[in-house]
Design an enzyme around this catalytic site. Structure first.
Site: not given
Ligand SMILES: *Cc1c(COP(=O)(O)O)cnc(C)c1O
Length: 362
Positions: A31, A251
């Site tokens: 993702k 800044y």
């Molecule tokens: C993002 C996600 C993962 C992966 O988690 P990590 O901590 O990055 O390994 C696994 N399961 C779900 C439901 C997620 O949303």
């Protein structure tokens, strides 16, 4: 201009080491454009390493990834939007079903086209975010025909505290999930995220879902990072200048030179994902820095949109055009996260390299 170098061999090595530890299939969580590393390239590489299960958050992400992972399970974590059910069917996507409404929609879709459709069923065991609540689980257990036409590939849950191995909430979640699985028709289970893979036998998981650890984030905070670094963000020094004691840089003059200082202005800023919140931390150990030739150049002054300034006084090798590492093997994302008041996940997913990504060994 920043350049992001991504080492696909290192991601593949992390995948193999997670698989060796989990002793059951391991999925690729890709993702958010594979946590900023590029979902098409990462997906294709993991597929060639044998991964046959992938997770994304949105259907749009799944559609973009589909050609790179033909025939693999491609699951959409954020569930089933009824308006997109036809697209899910057409592209062989597996929704992660987290409400009775989504289950009814997918079951109706299966009835309509006359064949079983793949899905995961998400049971909430602590997060109170997505997934069937205890009440909905009870109704589903009492009326399992609600799953008619659905090929339940996995029943899944998500751990809320996996990176804190000693936390008793892990065992409580495991027990709740055990009870949920006992109430549902038998199916394989998917539980472990990155840190969950390191919880040992606490949870039975037939499919791990690591994201962060694939990308080099430490799944065991407080202990040595068992994963390989996979990325490096670099940028060039645009100018060097000498400032006199008392002169300020950037800044709002939040930094004033305590001594004659050689300032390196680097072409990176918060618009590249180099978090402005890192500005103004006290100097010394634990202070933000860039890496050059084995040395650390302390960050000075406020990070601007496209520029950041570093103290190169003690590093005469730094010159106009020198390339410095901002995040990478020498400056791990987890350390940058401490400076920015966030986690390594947000550091990686914030990256917007303006020179784009290069796939190469680090
Ligand atoms: C993002 C996600 C993962 C992966 O988690 P990590 O901590 O990055 O390994 C696994 N399961 C779900 C439901 C997620 O949303």
């Amino acid at each position: 201009m920043t350049t992001l170098t991504v080492d696909l061999d290192a991601i593949a090595a992390n995948f193999r080491s997670l698989a060796a530890r989990h002793r059951a299939p391991v999925a690729g969580v890709v993702k958010a454009d594979a946590y900023g590393m590029g979902a098409p390239a990462v997906g294709a590489r993991l597929f060639s390493e044998g991964a046959r299960h992938f997770f994304v958050a949105y259907a749009e992400e799944a559609l973009a990834l589909r050609p790179h992972v033909p025939g693999a399970m491609l699951a959409v974590l954020n569930g089933l939007d009824p308006a997109m059910a036809g697209l899910f069917v057409a592209h062989g996507l597996a929704p992660v079903l987290g409400t009775l409404g989504e289950i009814a929609c997918w079951s109706a879709q299966a009835r309509c086209i006359g064949r079983a459709l793949p899905a995961l069923v998400h049971v909430d065991t602590a997060m109170n975010r997505l997934g069937l609540s205890g009440r909905e689980l009870g109704r589903l257990a009492a009326e399992p025909q609600r799953l008619d036409g659905i090929d339940v590939l996995f029943v899944m849950t998500h751990l809320a505290d996996a990176e804190d191995a000693a936390n008793p909430r892990n065992a409580a979640q495991a027990a709740r999930f055990e009870a949920a699985c006992a109430a549902l028709p038998p199916a394989r289970r998917s539980v472990a995220n990155s840190s969950g893979v390191f919880l040992g036998g606490l949870v039975r998981s037939d499919l791990a879902r690591p994201g962060a650890a694939l990308y080099g984030i430490n799944p065991t905070p407080g202990q040595t990072n068992p994963m390989r670094p996979v990325m490096r963000l670099t940028a060039r020094v645009l100018q060097l200048r000498e400032v006199m004691p008392g002169e300020t840089v950037g800044y709002n003059g939040i930094w004033a030179a305590p001594r004659p200082t050689r300032v390196a202005t680097v072409s990176v800023g918060y618009a590249d994902g180099y978090h402005r919140a890192m500005s103004g931390r006290p100097p010394g150990a634990g202070a933000p820095a860039a890496a050059f030739d084995g040395a650390r150049l302390p960050l000075i002054g406020r990070i601007s949109m496209d520029l950041a300034t570093f103290d190169a006084t003690d590093h005469p090798g730094v010159d106009q055009g020198s390339e410095v590492e901002l995040i990478g093997p020498a400056i791990p994302p987890d350390e940058v996260a401490l400076w920015a008041g966030t986690n390594g996940y947000e550091v990686l997913t914030s990256l917007r390299p303006r020179h784009g990504r290069i796939y190469a060994a680090l």
